[in-house]
Design a protein around this motif. Structure first.
Motif, PDB file in Angstrom:
ATOM      1  N   ILE A 272       0.835  -1.210   0.000  1.00 62.93           N
ATOM      2  CA  ILE A 272       0.000   0.000   0.000  1.00 62.93           C
ATOM      3  C   ILE A 272       0.867   1.257   0.000  1.00 62.93           C
ATOM      4  CG2 ILE A 272      -1.669   1.327   1.356  1.00 62.93           C
ATOM      5  CD1 ILE A 272      -2.822  -1.357   2.319  1.00 62.93           C
TER       6      ILE A 272
ATOM      7  N   LEU B  86      -4.129   6.126   4.008  1.00 60.29           N
ATOM      8  CA  LEU B  86      -5.111   5.056   3.879  1.00 60.29           C
ATOM      9  C   LEU B  86      -6.212   5.279   4.923  1.00 60.29           C
ATOM     10  CD1 LEU B  86      -5.777   2.224   2.552  1.00 60.29           C
ATOM     11  CD2 LEU B  86      -4.653   1.218   4.549  1.00 60.29           C
TER      12      LEU B  86
ATOM     13  N   ASP C 261      -8.699  -2.954   1.528  1.00 60.86           N
ATOM     14  CA  ASP C 261      -7.986  -4.008   2.250  1.00 60.86           C
ATOM     15  C   ASP C 261      -8.933  -4.565   3.303  1.00 60.86           C
ATOM     16  OD1 ASP C 261      -6.341  -5.626   3.741  1.00 60.86           O
ATOM     17  OD2 ASP C 261      -4.820  -4.101   4.125  1.00 60.86           O
TER      18      ASP C 261
END
Length: 209
Positions: free
Chosen positions: A55, A80, A117
């Motif tokens: 990521i 994120l 995710d």
């Protein structure tokens, strides 16, 4: 939360010991933008750390809509959107009810994210979440406990996880499966060169005789 490096930054693929051709596969999967990417291995093999690196090195981090829905969140990742939702398997048995985890996944899909995710796939809820994200044309990420790359499909099709082989072999389902394990490295302070080692070994044999 798990610790990162001393300076607070995550490890790169190079620091983790991945070969150049491995890293090229990760970069290719990042560019695909769809399908599921799975980090697999036994407990303590660095799956979550590798997923974090995937990521953090993604070219769209901070520019694209990327989310993590996990129970629990283990590593903080800048850029994120991380959402902690506790899974409730008992809700599955209640007809007409949805658990909070599934509701969050469905809400995210309506927002058209680039990456979701789902954390560790270990039950029906997380497996269905991963499959729904991937099959809807988005990139899904997950980790999986398994003892070998050969056992990955067997584990994913286990009744407790519940995916079918037809789902897993669909063209838009899996983008990359990575099985990893830790290998021993030599201590930088006490390691010996081959010549010194052989010399020491001969001396030890002479003393023993």
């Amino acid at each position: 939360l798990l610790p990162t490096t001393d300076d607070g930054k995550g490890m790169t693929f190079e620091q983790m010991g991945f070969a150049d051709d491995h890293i090229r596969l990760f970069e290719r999967a990042q560019r695909m933008g769809m399908g599921a990417v799975g980090q697999m291995g036994v407990t303590g093999s660095g799956k979550t750390t590798a997923a974090k690196a995937f990521i953090e090195t993604h070219p769209g981090l901070g520019k694209m809509a990327m989310y993590q829905v996990a129970d629990p969140i283990e590593l903080p990742i800048d850029g994120l959107h991380q959402i902690y939702v506790q899974r409730d398997l008992l809700t599955i048995a209640d007809s007409g009810k949805k658990d909070a985890y599934s509701e969050v996944i469905e809400s995210l899909l309506r927002m058209d994210p680039e990456l979701v995710d789902v954390g560790e796939v270990r039950d029906l809820l997380s497996a269905r979440a991963m499959a729904n994200v991937a099959k809807s044309g988005h990139m899904a990420m997950f980790t999986l406990h398994t003892g070998s790359i050969q056992g990955a499909i067997t584990r994913l099709t286990d009744p407790k996880i519940g995916l079918s082989r037809e789902e897993l072999t669909a063209g838009d389902m899996l983008s990359l499966l990575c099985y990893q394990s830790l290998v021993p490295v030599l201590c930088p302070h006490c390691k010996m060169g081959l010549h010194d080692f052989m010399t020491d070994l001969v001396k030890r044999k002479d003393v023993a005789s």
